[in-house]
Design a protein around this motif. Structure first.
Motif, PDB file in Angstrom:
ATOM      1  N   ASP A   1       1.781  -2.187  -4.597  1.00 60.06           N
ATOM      2  CA  ASP A   1       0.512  -1.447  -4.614  1.00 60.06           C
ATOM      3  C   ASP A   1      -0.185  -1.745  -5.942  1.00 60.06           C
TER       4      ASP A   1
ATOM      5  N   LYS B   1      -4.653   6.058   0.150  1.00 59.88           N
ATOM      6  CA  LYS B   1      -5.879   5.325   0.488  1.00 59.88           C
ATOM      7  C   LYS B   1      -6.196   4.391  -0.673  1.00 59.88           C
ATOM      8  N   PRO B   2      -7.101   3.415  -0.499  1.00 59.63           N
ATOM      9  CA  PRO B   2      -7.406   2.536  -1.622  1.00 59.63           C
ATOM     10  C   PRO B   2      -8.149   3.286  -2.723  1.00 59.63           C
TER      11      PRO B   2
ATOM     12  N   GLN C   1      -7.514  -6.062  -2.701  1.00 58.08           N
ATOM     13  CA  GLN C   1      -6.678  -7.047  -3.406  1.00 58.08           C
ATOM     14  C   GLN C   1      -5.735  -7.787  -2.450  1.00 58.08           C
TER      15      GLN C   1
ATOM     16  N   THR D   1      -2.311   0.293   3.339  1.00 56.96           N
ATOM     17  CA  THR D   1      -3.518   0.773   2.653  1.00 56.96           C
ATOM     18  C   THR D   1      -4.496  -0.391   2.566  1.00 56.96           C
ATOM     19  N   GLN D   2      -5.752  -0.080   2.753  1.00 59.73           N
ATOM     20  CA  GLN D   2      -6.767  -1.132   2.832  1.00 59.73           C
ATOM     21  C   GLN D   2      -7.252  -1.540   1.445  1.00 59.73           C
ATOM     22  N   TRP D   3      -6.336  -1.887   0.563  1.00 62.81           N
ATOM     23  CA  TRP D   3      -6.749  -2.371  -0.766  1.00 62.81           C
ATOM     24  C   TRP D   3      -7.370  -3.756  -0.604  1.00 62.81           C
TER      25      TRP D   3
ATOM     26  N   GLY E   1       0.828  -1.206   0.000  1.00 62.67           N
ATOM     27  CA  GLY E   1       0.000   0.000   0.000  1.00 62.67           C
ATOM     28  C   GLY E   1       0.853   1.243   0.000  1.00 62.67           C
TER      29      GLY E   1
END
Ligand SMILES: NC(=O)c1ccc[n+]([C@@H]2O[C@H](COP(=O)([O-])OP(=O)(O)OC[C@H]3O[C@@H](n4cnc5c(N)ncnc54)[C@H](O)[C@@H]3O)[C@@H](O)[C@H]2O)c1
Length: 445
Positions: free
Chosen positions: A351, A322-323, A389, A385-387, A318
């Motif tokens: 990322d 942010k996502p 994926q 980061t709250q991705w 990340g």
């Protein structure tokens, strides 16, 4: 629309889809050519299809007097970067204002100028209105309206936020200017937001106050989370979820995780502090919000350094702030990668959208990998980061033959028990139980 960036292009396209004839103007030829070639940039949800829907009602050109002179309304959404002292610089706004003013000399028609870019309080009356009047050779009020109307949008959901805002903030030179702008907004909004019309300085203060308040809320949540780190069986999520149910507080942004970043929050809060300083005031609350935010990085570094020796491999998942975006400005992932590199660690970054942007900033000291590959090679993983994926990383990649790895998971991307049992899964804002272990039932409730 002067300035076809992250905000200007979505607003131009949105207006065009609602029937306005829009000329999108930019000073950067590459930006216009890029958009025309389908490279809109960023990861803005729905932007490409909105541009298609706009069809011939959206024309893109280099900024010119002619395009302004044939328009009824000009929006200015150009950068106002923070200067070395933290105050926003108005250079691009003034350049645009001068060009608009010059162009208006050729016409007697009424024209409304709307500034959307964020400016320091008093800029409108002290700098921007005088520059417009000088260039246009007419007074604001004399066939010339001026509004300051900053947007409250988040990157990634700009179109949704513009069409479904909580609040329409309009600073206006006079009622006719505000009425005209409100009529335009009514064509693009799908909800019934609160409408607040006011003079320039109130709108300028309000824009900064909103972002400063939200950053204070985030820092407050992170303060609670840090207390929970040290209190046996405490869980910041349980505490904050309950506290947020109080309508005086609210749930939004009340979450302990990493510090805030991005192109607006950090700098708007600093600018708010400076506004206070310019007035001879201390504004200690805003300054403490900023200090608390910077402390979050040290908090994270301490957790990593307690588990990894210099030279160990740290995977940082990340890089965007942010996502849902490739923007890396003031991103906590970038700050952590830099701190780890400076500390002598071997840094891998991953990322889904922002890896290349991050590598360009961080230089050769860090290596880019896919999230799965980074995890497979790391001694410590930090998920910044709250991705969504990241949840697809194969569990096998977290496993090692010999030594176990640590996963630091401030956003709680994984539930306790979800990662292989050999992984030390550290969730910030979570106190150890009496045996030093986090209690899963508190987390999963
Ligand atoms: N990005 C956000 O999340 C956000 C949110 C709220 C407010 N804002 C504010 O909106 C403003 C614009 O932000 P952005 O993110 O869209 O910027 P951006 O950097 O993405 O885009 C700005 C565009 O303006 C163009 N430009 C610069 N000077 C120009 C000039 N004189 N004439 C014509 N074009 C010119 C640039 O080439 C660029 O394409 C800033 O003041 C920012 O603080 C941004």
């Amino acid at each position: 629309m002067v300035g076809l960036g992250k905000l200007g292009l979505p607003l131009a396209a949105l207006l065009a889809t609602r029937g306005f004839e829009v000329v999108g103007l930019d000073a950067d030829r590459r930006r216009i050519d890029g958009i025309n070639a389908g490279l809109v940039g960023g990861s803005e949800l729905g932007l490409e299809s909105l541009i298609r829907d706009a069809e011939s009602r959206l024309r893109l050109e280099m900024i010119s007097d002619q395009a302004i002179a044939i328009s009824d309304v000009t929006f200015i959404i150009v950068p106002t970067p923070s200067g070395p002292d933290g105050r926003f610089r108005n250079d691009s706004v003034i350049a645009a204002i001068r060009q608009i003013g010059n162009a208006l000399r050729a016409t007697d028609r009424y024209h409304l100028v709307v500034l959307v870019s964020t400016v320091m309080p008093t800029s409108m009356t002290e700098v921007i209105a005088p520059a417009l009047e000088k260039a246009a050779r007419r007074k604001v009020g004399d066939r010339l309206g001026l509004c300051y109307s900053p947007e409250f949008v988040a990157l990634g959901s700009v179109i949704r936020d513009m069409s479904r805002p909580d609040l329409l903030l309009i600073g206006e030179s006079d009622a006719a200017a505000g009425d005209l702008l409100l009529g335009i907004y009514r064509a693009i909004i799908e909800t019934k937001p609160e409408i607040h019309r006011m003079n320039f300085v109130n709108a300028e203060i309000c824009k900064l106050a909103v972002n400063s308040f939200v950053t204070t809320k985030i820092s407050f949540a992170n303060m609670i989370a840090e207390a929970c780190d040290h209190l046996p069986s405490a869980d910041a999520e349980v505490v904050l979820r309950a506290a947020g149910a109080d309508s005086r507080i609210g749930h939004d942004y009340l979450r302990g995780a990493v510090g805030y970043g991005g192109p607006c929050f950090p700098r708007d809060n600093i600018a708010f502090t400076l506004m206070g300083r310019d007035l001879g005031l201390q504004f200690e609350l805003a300054a403490a919000t900023d200090a608390t935010n910077r402390h979050q990085l040290q908090r994270l570094c301490a957790v990593i350094e307690a588990r990894a020796q210099t030279g160990a491999t740290i995977a940082i998942l990340g890089m965007s702030y942010k996502p849902g975006t490739d923007v890396i400005e003031a991103s906590q992932g970038i700050a952590l990668a830099q701190a780890m590199f400076d500390g002598g660690f071997n840094v891998l970054i991953a990322d889904p959208a922002a890896a290349q942007n991050a590598a360009a900033i961080l230089g050769h000291g860090v290596s880019v990998a896919s999230a799965a590959e980074a995890v497979a090679r790391a001694d410590v993983v930090a998920i910044m980061t709250q991705w969504p994926q990241f949840r697809n990383i194969p569990m096998a990649n977290f496993m090692r033959d010999k030594q176990n790895i640590t996963v630091i998971d401030p956003w709680r991307v994984f539930k306790f028990g979800e990662l292989p049992s050999s992984v030390e899964h550290i969730v910030l804002g979570f106190g150890p139980d009496a045996a030093g272990e986090p209690p899963p039932q508190a987390y999963n409730d």
